[in-house]
Design an enzyme around this catalytic site. Structure first.
Site, PDB file in Angstrom:
ATOM      1  N   GLN A  76      -1.895  11.364  13.622  1.00  0.00           N
ATOM      2  CA  GLN A  76      -2.426  11.104  14.970  1.00  0.00           C
ATOM      3  C   GLN A  76      -1.729  11.960  16.024  1.00  0.00           C
ATOM      4  OE1 GLN A  76      -2.166   6.583  14.438  1.00  0.00           O
ATOM      5  NE2 GLN A  76      -3.931   6.781  15.785  1.00  0.00           N
ATOM      6  N   CYS A  95      -7.575   1.371  17.984  1.00  0.00           N
ATOM      7  CA  CYS A  95      -6.961   2.588  17.440  1.00  0.00           C
ATOM      8  C   CYS A  95      -6.589   3.478  18.620  1.00  0.00           C
ATOM      9  CB  CYS A  95      -7.947   3.309  16.522  1.00  0.00           C
ATOM     10  SG  CYS A  95      -7.258   4.823  15.806  1.00  0.00           S
ATOM     11  N   LEU A  96      -5.366   3.986  18.601  1.00  0.00           N
ATOM     12  CA  LEU A  96      -4.919   4.843  19.708  1.00  0.00           C
ATOM     13  C   LEU A  96      -5.707   6.141  19.760  1.00  0.00           C
ATOM     14  CD1 LEU A  96      -1.057   4.252  19.419  1.00  0.00           C
ATOM     15  CD2 LEU A  96      -2.662   3.172  21.014  1.00  0.00           C
ATOM     16  N   HIS A 127      -4.655  -0.098   8.007  1.00  0.00           N
ATOM     17  CA  HIS A 127      -5.188   0.794   9.048  1.00  0.00           C
ATOM     18  C   HIS A 127      -4.416   2.120   9.029  1.00  0.00           C
ATOM     19  CE1 HIS A 127      -6.756   1.340  13.353  1.00  0.00           C
ATOM     20  NE2 HIS A 127      -5.810   2.265  13.279  1.00  0.00           N
ATOM     21  N   GLU A 128      -3.073   2.029   8.934  1.00  0.00           N
ATOM     22  CA  GLU A 128      -2.250   3.251   8.996  1.00  0.00           C
ATOM     23  C   GLU A 128      -2.396   4.075   7.720  1.00  0.00           C
ATOM     24  OE1 GLU A 128      -1.239   4.056  11.805  1.00  0.00           O
ATOM     25  OE2 GLU A 128      -1.405   2.105  12.769  1.00  0.00           O
ATOM     26  N   HIS A 131      -5.382   6.124   7.915  1.00  0.00           N
ATOM     27  CA  HIS A 131      -5.179   7.363   8.690  1.00  0.00           C
ATOM     28  C   HIS A 131      -4.641   8.478   7.790  1.00  0.00           C
ATOM     29  CE1 HIS A 131      -6.097   6.595  12.865  1.00  0.00           C
ATOM     30  NE2 HIS A 131      -5.305   5.542  12.949  1.00  0.00           N
ATOM     31  N   GLY A 178       1.298   0.587  15.889  1.00  0.00           N
ATOM     32  CA  GLY A 178       1.428   1.488  14.744  1.00  0.00           C
ATOM     33  C   GLY A 178       1.059   2.893  15.182  1.00  0.00           C
TER      34      GLY A 178
HETATM   35  O1  K1U Z   1      -2.968   3.457  14.353  1.00  0.00           O
HETATM   36  C1  K1U Z   1      -3.266   3.210  15.517  1.00  0.00           C
HETATM   37  O2  K1U Z   1      -4.212   3.772  16.066  1.00  0.00           O
HETATM   38  C2  K1U Z   1      -2.475   2.170  16.268  1.00  0.00           C
HETATM   39  C3  K1U Z   1      -3.197   0.846  16.379  1.00  0.00           C
HETATM   40  C4  K1U Z   1      -2.774  -0.019  15.199  1.00  0.00           C
HETATM   41  C5  K1U Z   1      -3.624  -1.199  14.877  1.00  0.00           C
HETATM   42  C6  K1U Z   1      -4.086  -2.060  15.844  1.00  0.00           C
HETATM   43  C7  K1U Z   1      -4.840  -3.173  15.513  1.00  0.00           C
HETATM   44  C8  K1U Z   1      -5.130  -3.417  14.201  1.00  0.00           C
HETATM   45  C9  K1U Z   1      -4.685  -2.548  13.248  1.00  0.00           C
HETATM   46  C10 K1U Z   1      -3.917  -1.455  13.573  1.00  0.00           C
HETATM   47  C11 K1U Z   1      -2.786   0.207  17.683  1.00  0.00           C
HETATM   48  O3  K1U Z   1      -1.655  -0.049  17.909  1.00  0.00           O
HETATM   49  S1  K1U Z   1      -4.039  -0.115  18.837  1.00  0.00           S
HETATM   50  C12 K1U Z   1      -3.158  -0.942  20.163  1.00  0.00           C
HETATM   51  C13 K1U Z   1      -2.816  -2.351  19.857  1.00  0.00           C
HETATM   52  O4  K1U Z   1      -3.302  -2.924  18.911  1.00  0.00           O
HETATM   53  C14 K1U Z   1      -1.837  -3.073  20.697  1.00  0.00           C
HETATM   54  C15 K1U Z   1      -1.237  -2.478  21.785  1.00  0.00           C
HETATM   55  C16 K1U Z   1      -0.329  -3.189  22.561  1.00  0.00           C
HETATM   56  C17 K1U Z   1      -0.031  -4.481  22.263  1.00  0.00           C
HETATM   57  C18 K1U Z   1      -0.626  -5.103  21.199  1.00  0.00           C
HETATM   58  C19 K1U Z   1      -1.529  -4.405  20.408  1.00  0.00           C
HETATM   59 ZN    ZN Z   2      -5.623   4.077  14.378  1.00  0.00          ZN
END
Ligand code: K1U
Ligand code: ZN
Length: 171
Positions: free
Chosen positions: A51, A94-95, A136-137, A140, A46
Site C-alpha cells: 500500500q 481500506c486506506l 484483509h492484509e 493485499h 493495519g
Molecule cells: O489495510 C488497510 O487498508 C487498513 C484497514 C484495515 C482493516 C479495516 C477494517 C477491516 C479490516 C481491515 C484500515 O485500517 S481502514 C481504517 C479503520 O478501519 C479504522 C481507522 C481508525 C480507527 C478504527 C478503524
Molecule cells: Zn486495505
C-alpha cells in the site's frame, strides 16, 4: 522515520503479488518504522507494505482501542495455515479505498504463521477483528482488495468512482 504516500485505487501496484522477505535488513526495519508512522497517521488499524508501493510480504497492525496503550505488531511472510468453516460478516474499510465501507464475509477464525522483526517464527490463532484484519492484509500481499469479495455490481460502481476521481486529479 517518514510518512509514506498510501496508494489509492485504481493504482495498478495494488494488484501486485508481493515477494517474500529473505533477510531482515536495516532497509526492512526502516520500511516497517515508516509503515507504523503512516498507519497511525492515516489513521488505520493495519497497513500492507504494497500500500506504500513496496511489494514485500509485510504488514503492520495495531488493534488497541483509543483509550488503550499502543500495541504495534508486525507480520513478515505471513501465511494462513488454518481457517474455520464458520464465517463472519464484518464491515471493512481500506486506506487505499477511502470512505468506502462494505460488509465482507470471511472465515471467523484463522491460524497465522509469520516472522517478527527479529526473524523469529510465531503462530497465532485469531478471531474477531484480529482474524478479519489478518485476512484483509494477507489479501493485499496477494493483490486482492476487499471489494473483490463483494458483488460485481457494487465493485464496478466503486472502481468507476475512483477511476473518475483519478482522471480528474490529472486534469
Ligand atoms: O489495510 C488497510 O487498508 C487498513 C484497514 C484495515 C482493516 C479495516 C477494517 C477491516 C479490516 C481491515 C484500515 O485500517 S481502514 C481504517 C479503520 O478501519 C479504522 C481507522 C481508525 C480507527 C478504527 C478503524
Ligand atoms: Zn486495505
Amino acid at each position: 522515520m517518514a510518512l509514506r504516500d498510501i496508494l489509492i485505487l485504481p493504482d495498478k501496484h495494488l494488484r501486485l503479488v508481493s515477494e517474500p522477505v529473505d533477510r531482515i535488513t536495516d532497509e526492512i526495519r526502516a520500511l516497517v518504522a515508516d509503515m507504523f508512522e503512516t498507519m497511525y497517521e492515516a489513521p488505520g488499524i493495519g497497513l500492507a507494505a504494497v500500500q506504500v508501493g513496496v511489494p514485500k510480504r509485510i504488514f503492520t497492525m495495531d488493534l488497541a482501542k483509543k483509550d488503550e496503550e499502543k500495541k504495534p505488531q508486525v507480520f513478515i511472510n505471513p501465511e494462513i495455515i488454518w481457517s474455520s468453516e464458520e464465517r463472519t460478516l464484518y464491515e471493512e474499510g481500506c486506506l487505499s479505498i477511502p470512505e468506502i465501507h462494505e460488509e465482507v464475509e470471511r472465515p471467523s477464525r484463522v491460524k497465522v504463521r509469520y516472522l517478527d522483526l527479529e526473524g523469529k517464527p510465531h503462530e497465532a490463532e485469531a478471531d474477531g477483528l484480529f482474524a478479519t484484519c489478518v485476512q484483509h492484509e494477507i489479501d493485499h500481499l496477494n493483490g486482492v482488495l476487499f471489494i473483490d469479495h463483494i458483488s460485481k455490481l457494487k465493485r464496478d460502481r466503486i472502481v468507476k468512482k475512483f477511476a473518475k476521481a483519478a482522471k480528474r486529479a490529472v486534469g
